[in-house]
Design a protein around this motif. Sequence first.
Motif, PDB file in Angstrom:
ATOM      1  N   LEU A   1     -44.268 -40.426  15.331  1.00  0.00           N
ATOM      2  CA  LEU A   1     -43.406 -41.463  15.902  1.00  0.00           C
ATOM      3  C   LEU A   1     -43.129 -41.210  17.374  1.00  0.00           C
ATOM      4  CD1 LEU A   1     -40.876 -42.021  12.992  1.00  0.00           C
ATOM      5  CD2 LEU A   1     -42.682 -43.573  13.748  1.00  0.00           C
ATOM      6  N   ASN A   2     -42.897 -39.947  17.734  1.00  0.00           N
ATOM      7  CA  ASN A   2     -42.690 -39.626  19.149  1.00  0.00           C
ATOM      8  C   ASN A   2     -43.949 -39.894  19.960  1.00  0.00           C
ATOM      9  OD1 ASN A   2     -39.949 -38.856  19.248  1.00  0.00           O
ATOM     10  ND2 ASN A   2     -40.460 -36.927  18.248  1.00  0.00           N
ATOM     11  N   GLY A   3     -45.111 -39.606  19.390  1.00  0.00           N
ATOM     12  CA  GLY A   3     -46.367 -39.923  20.067  1.00  0.00           C
ATOM     13  C   GLY A   3     -46.549 -41.418  20.247  1.00  0.00           C
ATOM     14  N   LEU A   4     -46.231 -42.188  19.209  1.00  0.00           N
ATOM     15  CA  LEU A   4     -46.302 -43.646  19.325  1.00  0.00           C
ATOM     16  C   LEU A   4     -45.330 -44.161  20.379  1.00  0.00           C
ATOM     17  CD1 LEU A   4     -46.634 -44.905  15.649  1.00  0.00           C
ATOM     18  CD2 LEU A   4     -48.238 -45.306  17.515  1.00  0.00           C
ATOM     19  N   CYS A   5     -44.159 -43.559  20.439  1.00  0.00           N
ATOM     20  CA  CYS A   5     -43.179 -43.956  21.447  1.00  0.00           C
ATOM     21  C   CYS A   5     -43.737 -43.716  22.853  1.00  0.00           C
ATOM     22  CB  CYS A   5     -41.884 -43.174  21.248  1.00  0.00           C
ATOM     23  SG  CYS A   5     -40.632 -43.519  22.491  1.00  0.00           S
ATOM     24  N   ASP A   6     -44.358 -42.566  23.044  1.00  0.00           N
ATOM     25  CA  ASP A   6     -44.919 -42.240  24.357  1.00  0.00           C
ATOM     26  C   ASP A   6     -46.078 -43.166  24.725  1.00  0.00           C
ATOM     27  OD1 ASP A   6     -43.105 -40.179  24.553  1.00  0.00           O
ATOM     28  OD2 ASP A   6     -44.536 -38.622  23.958  1.00  0.00           O
ATOM     29  N   HIS A   7     -46.909 -43.515  23.742  1.00  0.00           N
ATOM     30  CA  HIS A   7     -48.120 -44.288  24.027  1.00  0.00           C
ATOM     31  C   HIS A   7     -47.899 -45.784  23.999  1.00  0.00           C
ATOM     32  CE1 HIS A   7     -51.095 -40.849  23.132  1.00  0.00           C
ATOM     33  NE2 HIS A   7     -49.928 -40.365  23.479  1.00  0.00           N
ATOM     34  N   THR A   8     -47.011 -46.257  23.132  1.00  0.00           N
ATOM     35  CA  THR A   8     -46.873 -47.709  22.967  1.00  0.00           C
ATOM     36  C   THR A   8     -45.506 -48.232  23.337  1.00  0.00           C
ATOM     37  OG1 THR A   8     -46.181 -47.541  20.656  1.00  0.00           O
ATOM     38  CG2 THR A   8     -48.558 -47.699  21.089  1.00  0.00           C
ATOM     39  N   GLY A   9     -44.525 -47.356  23.487  1.00  0.00           N
ATOM     40  CA  GLY A   9     -43.196 -47.794  23.879  1.00  0.00           C
ATOM     41  C   GLY A   9     -42.330 -48.274  22.731  1.00  0.00           C
ATOM     42  N   ILE A  10     -42.641 -47.904  21.487  1.00  0.00           N
ATOM     43  CA  ILE A  10     -41.820 -48.343  20.359  1.00  0.00           C
ATOM     44  C   ILE A  10     -40.522 -47.555  20.303  1.00  0.00           C
ATOM     45  CG2 ILE A  10     -43.813 -48.992  18.950  1.00  0.00           C
ATOM     46  CD1 ILE A  10     -43.047 -46.438  17.237  1.00  0.00           C
ATOM     47  N   TYR A  11     -39.559 -48.116  19.628  1.00  0.00           N
ATOM     48  CA  TYR A  11     -38.345 -47.411  19.268  1.00  0.00           C
ATOM     49  C   TYR A  11     -38.372 -47.260  17.756  1.00  0.00           C
ATOM     50  CZ  TYR A  11     -36.438 -48.413  23.885  1.00  0.00           C
ATOM     51  OH  TYR A  11     -36.232 -48.464  25.229  1.00  0.00           O
ATOM     52  N   SER A  12     -37.941 -46.110  17.271  1.00  0.00           N
ATOM     53  CA  SER A  12     -37.931 -45.935  15.818  1.00  0.00           C
ATOM     54  C   SER A  12     -36.806 -45.008  15.405  1.00  0.00           C
ATOM     55  CB  SER A  12     -39.274 -45.381  15.322  1.00  0.00           C
ATOM     56  OG  SER A  12     -39.464 -44.080  15.786  1.00  0.00           O
ATOM     57  N   THR A  13     -36.378 -45.219  14.171  1.00  0.00           N
ATOM     58  CA  THR A  13     -35.410 -44.348  13.528  1.00  0.00           C
ATOM     59  C   THR A  13     -35.986 -43.992  12.172  1.00  0.00           C
ATOM     60  OG1 THR A  13     -33.557 -45.443  14.619  1.00  0.00           O
ATOM     61  CG2 THR A  13     -33.055 -44.162  12.655  1.00  0.00           C
ATOM     62  N   LEU A  14     -36.021 -42.720  11.855  1.00  0.00           N
ATOM     63  CA  LEU A  14     -36.517 -42.256  10.565  1.00  0.00           C
ATOM     64  C   LEU A  14     -35.377 -41.546   9.850  1.00  0.00           C
ATOM     65  CD1 LEU A  14     -38.843 -41.573   8.551  1.00  0.00           C
ATOM     66  CD2 LEU A  14     -39.177 -39.485   9.867  1.00  0.00           C
ATOM     67  N   LEU A  15     -35.023 -42.054   8.672  1.00  0.00           N
ATOM     68  CA  LEU A  15     -34.003 -41.445   7.838  1.00  0.00           C
ATOM     69  C   LEU A  15     -34.662 -40.976   6.559  1.00  0.00           C
ATOM     70  CD1 LEU A  15     -31.287 -44.238   8.141  1.00  0.00           C
ATOM     71  CD2 LEU A  15     -31.338 -42.092   9.391  1.00  0.00           C
ATOM     72  N   VAL A  16     -34.473 -39.717   6.201  1.00  0.00           N
ATOM     73  CA  VAL A  16     -35.035 -39.174   4.966  1.00  0.00           C
ATOM     74  C   VAL A  16     -33.894 -38.528   4.201  1.00  0.00           C
ATOM     75  CG1 VAL A  16     -36.685 -37.569   3.957  1.00  0.00           C
ATOM     76  CG2 VAL A  16     -37.260 -38.783   6.060  1.00  0.00           C
TER      77      VAL A  16
END
Length: 190
Positions: free
Chosen positions: A109-124
């Motif tokens: 997710l952090n890689g996707l954020c760096d490459h595509t600019g997404i925001y994400s929240t992961l709750l487990v």
Amino acid sequence: VTVEYLKGLVGGQTHYYSSWKVQWHNALLHAKALEVNADCPCGTKYSLKEIQQMVKDDECLQNLSQEEMDQYITMLEEHCNTKVHGIRANNVAAAQDVLMTTNKTAKELNGLCDHTGIYSTLLVMQGHINDSIQSRWTTTDNSAEFWEDVFGHQVADVACQYEQWACTQNQSKSLIFSQAAALTLYQRSP
């Protein structure tokens, strides 16, 4: 630089592919490993290089019919499926599995954020009150501020409420079937 290369960079096509399929060579290695390591105590099992050499030297495995080869491939596919979807021997193994998978997912997710600019929240969260899985959450960029700005709660508070909700779901099911509940929210940045 070719036009096709630039179209690939600019276009909306995906560069992600589905998971790999079982290869016949790996199926043979798996079958041979099961055969030779079946009665070996822990620490005395054959290494991958040794098993590869055994497969190479075994003429029976070199001259297989298509039906036999399909049988070995099916056996490895079932083993992989059990490894991915099967229950763990104990809660400690399940907790380690969740920890490793969550760390890998957070890194992706952090890689996707760096490459595509997404925001994400992961709750487990744990799925049963007796699970030893530690609740975890991760956010990319400043998406933790989203929870405070829009909902008026910090991510830790949302995670606590989500864990309580997850533990009250399906209480009639056996502990064996309780697994970590996960929620991933994606938002595309402008």
